[in-house]
Write a protein that holds these residues in place. Structure first.
Motif, PDB file in Angstrom:
ATOM      1  N   UNK A  79      14.651  24.631  26.067  1.00  0.00           N
ATOM      2  CA  UNK A  79      15.284  23.543  25.071  1.00  0.00           C
ATOM      3  C   UNK A  79      16.794  23.436  25.125  1.00  0.00           C
ATOM      4  N   UNK A  80      16.837  22.076  24.499  1.00  0.00           N
ATOM      5  CA  UNK A  80      18.002  22.041  24.756  1.00  0.00           C
ATOM      6  C   UNK A  80      19.013  21.135  23.781  1.00  0.00           C
ATOM      7  N   UNK A  81      19.850  21.273  23.726  1.00  0.00           N
ATOM      8  CA  UNK A  81      20.670  20.662  21.988  1.00  0.00           C
ATOM      9  C   UNK A  81      20.701  19.077  22.671  1.00  0.00           C
ATOM     10  N   UNK A  82      20.766  18.615  22.004  1.00  0.00           N
ATOM     11  CA  UNK A  82      20.753  17.210  21.685  1.00  0.00           C
ATOM     12  C   UNK A  82      22.081  15.904  21.248  1.00  0.00           C
ATOM     13  N   UNK A  83      21.943  17.024  20.054  1.00  0.00           N
ATOM     14  CA  UNK A  83      23.184  16.238  18.819  1.00  0.00           C
ATOM     15  C   UNK A  83      24.593  17.250  18.915  1.00  0.00           C
ATOM     16  N   UNK A  84      25.202  17.217  18.291  1.00  0.00           N
ATOM     17  CA  UNK A  84      26.674  17.814  17.408  1.00  0.00           C
ATOM     18  C   UNK A  84      25.589  18.603  16.476  1.00  0.00           C
ATOM     19  N   UNK A  85      26.481  19.237  16.133  1.00  0.00           N
ATOM     20  CA  UNK A  85      25.656  20.615  14.985  1.00  0.00           C
ATOM     21  C   UNK A  85      25.358  19.914  13.586  1.00  0.00           C
ATOM     22  N   UNK A 142      19.949  12.112   8.984  1.00  0.00           N
ATOM     23  CA  UNK A 142      19.776  11.000   9.405  1.00  0.00           C
ATOM     24  C   UNK A 142      20.221  11.009  11.221  1.00  0.00           C
ATOM     25  N   UNK A 143      21.947  11.022  10.659  1.00  0.00           N
ATOM     26  CA  UNK A 143      22.190  10.663  11.726  1.00  0.00           C
ATOM     27  C   UNK A 143      21.819  11.844  13.384  1.00  0.00           C
ATOM     28  N   UNK A 144      20.831  12.664  13.637  1.00  0.00           N
ATOM     29  CA  UNK A 144      21.651  13.199  15.019  1.00  0.00           C
ATOM     30  C   UNK A 144      19.765  13.143  15.046  1.00  0.00           C
ATOM     31  N   UNK A 145      18.425  12.994  13.944  1.00  0.00           N
ATOM     32  CA  UNK A 145      17.468  11.778  13.855  1.00  0.00           C
ATOM     33  C   UNK A 145      18.348  10.193  14.751  1.00  0.00           C
ATOM     34  N   UNK A 146      18.730   9.371  14.236  1.00  0.00           N
ATOM     35  CA  UNK A 146      18.920   8.256  14.808  1.00  0.00           C
ATOM     36  C   UNK A 146      19.290   8.940  16.681  1.00  0.00           C
ATOM     37  N   UNK A 147      19.325   9.888  17.004  1.00  0.00           N
ATOM     38  CA  UNK A 147      20.069  10.127  17.678  1.00  0.00           C
ATOM     39  C   UNK A 147      19.103  10.232  18.821  1.00  0.00           C
ATOM     40  N   UNK A 148      17.779  10.938  18.186  1.00  0.00           N
ATOM     41  CA  UNK A 148      16.969  11.194  19.345  1.00  0.00           C
ATOM     42  C   UNK A 148      15.963   9.808  19.559  1.00  0.00           C
TER      43      UNK A 148
END
Length: 395
Positions: free
Chosen positions: A208-214, A223-229
């Motif tokens: 697994x690899x992080x795709x986002x900031x914390x 919502x910010x993290x969801x949009x980045x996916x």
């Protein structure tokens, strides 16, 4: 093979290749960082959490990894260069603690960083030195193996500072090579916050690899993290998963509706589910959400296809995830107002257009069931509260 040996890029990747069978579905567990960060972490917290994972039913629901994040370490390495546990907060040591975790039917996870420092040393003033794994990768893996570790969170933490010469993805390949040669299987979770598009290069050796900031415990952050996916689904699947960070379910900052939508979105994204709350004191409502069989069945579907947002109608989003025996449609209300099928002129049925101008959102799955309630779903009678998500599963 010593790390200063000159090898081709292809040979380097081959020696770092992972065992994909270690993560056939998105890993589930608990991580200490979101709730306890650095100075709240202790042996007492870990043992209490291990007991809570069992007593709450979370272990049996699939939350198998207990991951101890940064600040478990002593302030310096031992005389032989090996990592040691903090003697005040982990007086019995990590080998003993790992045995306690395993005795409860759980798996043991620890945190390391590839440079000279860990993130707590940089951002939480943890007064230690040389805790990073740079130049000690093989020694640190041998230590993990001796302690019975099953899962490694490997966190970038400015690994290129201090004259290391490290870069993406080389810093993570070094550790992956050491893990691949280890006599014990260890899941590798890498965290460089999506800065170098790890979904394009990490699949050969990370699980697994992080795709986002914390993440933080707010709807805005979720919502910010969801949009980045968006657009990343094709890079994930059995053995390797996009990771939009740990869960904030049960932490102050999210309403019960927002917490449920947060978990549903991570399930639709086939994201790892790492709880980050205090399991020893969680409410019955939080426990029931985290162990909800319908949501977890979506998360852990063996097909392993990551879901995606497929349409937007103002602040209403339509999501879809293919499953081994059908698919799930998700409706997400991102607005601060209620959305009502009857009053807003929208329908789930693909052919639902009447004289009043009904607009179709998506096809209602055959035999659709509301994942949250378990009730048969209707195309015409649904209502979403602000920030609520509805999942409908069928064929």
């Amino acid at each position: 093979m010593p790390f200063d040996t000159v090898v081709t890029e292809t040979a380097l990747k081959e020696t770092a290749r992972k065992d994909s069978a270690l993560a056939p579905t998105p890993p589930m567990g608990w991580n200490s960082w979101n709730r306890f960060r650095c100075y709240g972490l202790s042996e007492e917290v870990v043992l209490g959490t291990a007991d809570a994972l069992v007593a709450s039913g979370m272990r049996d629901a699939g939350y198998e990894y207990l991951v101890i994040d940064d600040c478990w370490q002593a302030m310096a390495r031992g005389a032989d260069g090996s990592l040691l546990s903090n003697p005040e907060r982990f007086p019995h040591g990590m080998k003993w603690l790992g045995e306690q975790i395993h005795a409860r039917g759980l798996k043991f996870g620890l945190y390391l960083a590839p440079g000279r420092q860990t993130c707590a040393m940089l951002y939480d003033s943890y007064p230690a030195r040389e805790l990073g794994s740079f130049g000690n990768e093989e020694l640190d893996v041998a230590t993990l193996v001796g302690w019975g570790v099953d899962y490694l969170k490997y966190d970038w933490c400015q690994a290129d500072a201090g004259g290391t010469g490290l870069s993406y993805p080389g810093a993570f390949e070094r550790m992956a090579r050491a893990l691949a040669a280890a006599p014990r299987p260890i899941v590798l979770s890498i965290s460089e916050y999506g800065k170098s598009k790890p979904w394009e290069w990490a699949g050969d050796y990370a699980h697994l690899w992080r795709t986002t900031s914390d993440i933080n415990a707010s709807w805005r952050s979720v919502m910010r993290l969801v949009d980045s996916q968006h657009g990343l689904a094709r890079f994930a699947g059995p053995g390797g998963w996009n990771d939009p960070d740990m869960l904030e379910v049960g932490n102050d900052g999210l309403t019960p509706v927002e917490a449920r939508s947060h978990l549903m979105l991570w399930a639709m994204l086939a994201a790892p589910l790492m709880a980050g709350n205090d399991l020893r004191e969680m409410s019955a409502e939080t426990r029931e959400l985290l162990t909800h069989r319908g949501i977890l069945d979506v998360s852990q579907d063996a097909l392993g296809w990551q879901g995606e947002r497929v349409a937007r109608f103002g602040q209403l989003e339509i999501w879809r995830r293919e499953l081994g025996d059908g698919h799930v449609i998700g409706l997400l209300n991102r607005s601060r107002a209620w959305v009502d099928a009857a009053s807003d002129g929208v329908s789930l049925l693909a052919d639902a257009r009447d004289g009043a101008g009904m607009r179709a959102l998506a096809a209602l799955p055959e035999g659709a069931v509301d994942v949250w309630t378990g009730a048969a779903a209707s195309a015409a009678s649904w209502r979403l509260a602000p920030h609520e998500m509805l999942l409908l599963r069928g064929r």
